[in-house]
Design a protein around this motif. Sequence first.
Motif, PDB file in Angstrom:
ATOM      1  N   GLU A  23       0.835  -1.208   0.000  1.00  7.86           N
ATOM      2  CA  GLU A  23       0.000   0.000   0.000  1.00  7.86           C
ATOM      3  C   GLU A  23       0.868   1.256   0.000  1.00  7.86           C
ATOM      4  O   GLU A  23       0.588   2.221  -0.720  1.00  7.86           O
ATOM      5  CB  GLU A  23      -0.931   0.000   1.206  1.00  7.86           C
ATOM      6  CG  GLU A  23      -1.899   1.177   1.208  1.00  7.86           C
ATOM      7  CD  GLU A  23      -3.014   1.019   2.224  1.00  7.86           C
ATOM      8  OE1 GLU A  23      -3.942   1.853   2.200  1.00  7.86           O
ATOM      9  OE2 GLU A  23      -2.971   0.076   3.031  1.00  7.86           O
ATOM     10  N   HIS A  41      -9.041  -2.277  -1.731  1.00 13.36           N
ATOM     11  CA  HIS A  41      -8.730  -3.066  -0.540  1.00 13.36           C
ATOM     12  C   HIS A  41      -9.590  -4.327  -0.512  1.00 13.36           C
ATOM     13  O   HIS A  41     -10.806  -4.261  -0.708  1.00 13.36           O
ATOM     14  CB  HIS A  41      -8.990  -2.246   0.727  1.00 13.36           C
ATOM     15  CG  HIS A  41      -8.088  -1.057   0.874  1.00 13.36           C
ATOM     16  ND1 HIS A  41      -6.997  -1.048   1.710  1.00 13.36           N
ATOM     17  CD2 HIS A  41      -8.111   0.161   0.275  1.00 13.36           C
ATOM     18  CE1 HIS A  41      -6.386   0.123   1.631  1.00 13.36           C
ATOM     19  NE2 HIS A  41      -7.048   0.878   0.765  1.00 13.36           N
ATOM     20  N   ASP A 156      -5.606  -5.862   4.956  1.00  8.09           N
ATOM     21  CA  ASP A 156      -6.097  -5.861   3.575  1.00  8.09           C
ATOM     22  C   ASP A 156      -5.003  -6.170   2.564  1.00  8.09           C
ATOM     23  O   ASP A 156      -3.853  -5.739   2.709  1.00  8.09           O
ATOM     24  CB  ASP A 156      -6.689  -4.494   3.224  1.00  8.09           C
ATOM     25  CG  ASP A 156      -7.976  -4.204   3.967  1.00  8.09           C
ATOM     26  OD1 ASP A 156      -8.529  -5.141   4.573  1.00  8.09           O
ATOM     27  OD2 ASP A 156      -8.419  -3.039   3.947  1.00  8.09           O
ATOM     28  N   THR A 158      -3.912  -5.040  -1.068  1.00  3.02           N
ATOM     29  CA  THR A 158      -4.143  -3.794  -1.804  1.00  3.02           C
ATOM     30  C   THR A 158      -3.692  -3.932  -3.254  1.00  3.02           C
ATOM     31  O   THR A 158      -2.651  -4.518  -3.546  1.00  3.02           O
ATOM     32  CB  THR A 158      -3.402  -2.612  -1.150  1.00  3.02           C
ATOM     33  OG1 THR A 158      -2.033  -2.972  -0.916  1.00  3.02           O
ATOM     34  CG2 THR A 158      -4.047  -2.239   0.167  1.00  3.02           C
TER      35      THR A 158
END
Length: 434
Positions: A23, A41, A156, A158
């Motif tokens: 990210e 996400h 998450d 990404t």
Amino acid sequence: MYIKGLLREIYLEPRVVVSAAIEKALETLRERSGLPLEIEHTPGGSECLTWLIPPRWLVEEAYISDGQHKIVDHEHHPLYVPPYSEPFEGWVSREELDRHLFSEPERPAFIPFMVDWELEFRERDWGFSLPDTLRVTLDQDRYYVCIRTRVEEYGDLTTGVCRLPGRSKREILLVTNTCHPGQINDAISGVGVALEVMRRLRDRPDLRWSYRLLLVPEYLGSAAHLDRHMDQVDHFECAMMLKILGNDAPFSLQHSSRGTHRIDRIFAHVLRHGYGAYREEGFREITGNDELFFESQGIDVPCVSLSRCRKITMQDRFFGLFEEYHSSGDEPDRLHEEKLQEAVDLVMAVIEVFEGDVVPIARFKGPINLYRHDLWLDFDKTQGAGERLNRVMALIDGGKSAFDLAEETGMYFNDCLLFLKELSRIGYVEFKEP
């Protein structure tokens, strides 16, 4: 854009498939490129297609010490700790430590990338990767090991997405990977090439096709994006996978599974007419990446792959697709800016065919007197050029495009299109879009 400088900023980030580092890298790429890059996400634990997104993994601290000095330190290179290593702290014997060390005597100066640990994240232990030259010097009876890692079950995955709309809703996809920590040619050289292509397309007025760039962790990022946007798959015309493009080797073209889609033919045409020696193989005969997802059941998007991978033999199986493959030797000093820019130019040449192709409609009878209009041999100086021009005129049927005519006659697309535009200028040809 100076691609190598951009990639240098992110290559040492610990970019495992589900990590905060990816990210962070995407945010850097968005800022430096100036492109409208969206970050999507997908929570860890999600099922995407038939694949499960793993939890997010973080390294807080990791080193091996002889009691006075740190011999190995994750702060210096992310490959020292294999992805998803378990935490561990304590003194261990040299014999016990050795059972948790990974090195390659065949490439003794490099830290190997334990890619299997990233793909099989549920089968974990603790461990370190290190150069074999360092491993053989460890001769003390005991060493202190510190691996402080943690798993965030709901972190998450990404992915980066950039869309450039054109007149058509049909989309051409550029796909490349953001993972492989501490390595630059594999895979983020493709990221740099794809970003520069999108920058050039952004500045081009009146695009015919729409374009979508996907910056994804290998496999799982494509699974997540396709699962999220399954309602848009019918708009995907084709895809190109871009990876391993900064080393000093000829281009390698890996065809889609059908091998005859327009993107297969255009890539081969451009390489054949403008790039000298190159390698050409069938689907997944050079390397295996995210084309597996785009060409899968219920999706069926033709996907070629462009790289500079060499042909592998059993003798060089340890060195993979290029000498520094999957190791710390894959570093910026071995990346060639001119090779990256050459890859950008190649992809743009392919896109120019998609954007510029037209279907000519004849408004003449019989062979045109090219001498009368100073057109004879002006567009192709090679042997047999005049006959190729005659053949182009004879093959115009209102259905074949300029690219089709170029392929049938052996002309380069740009030369064939220029000739047809001259015929249009003097009123002998009209155009429609393919």
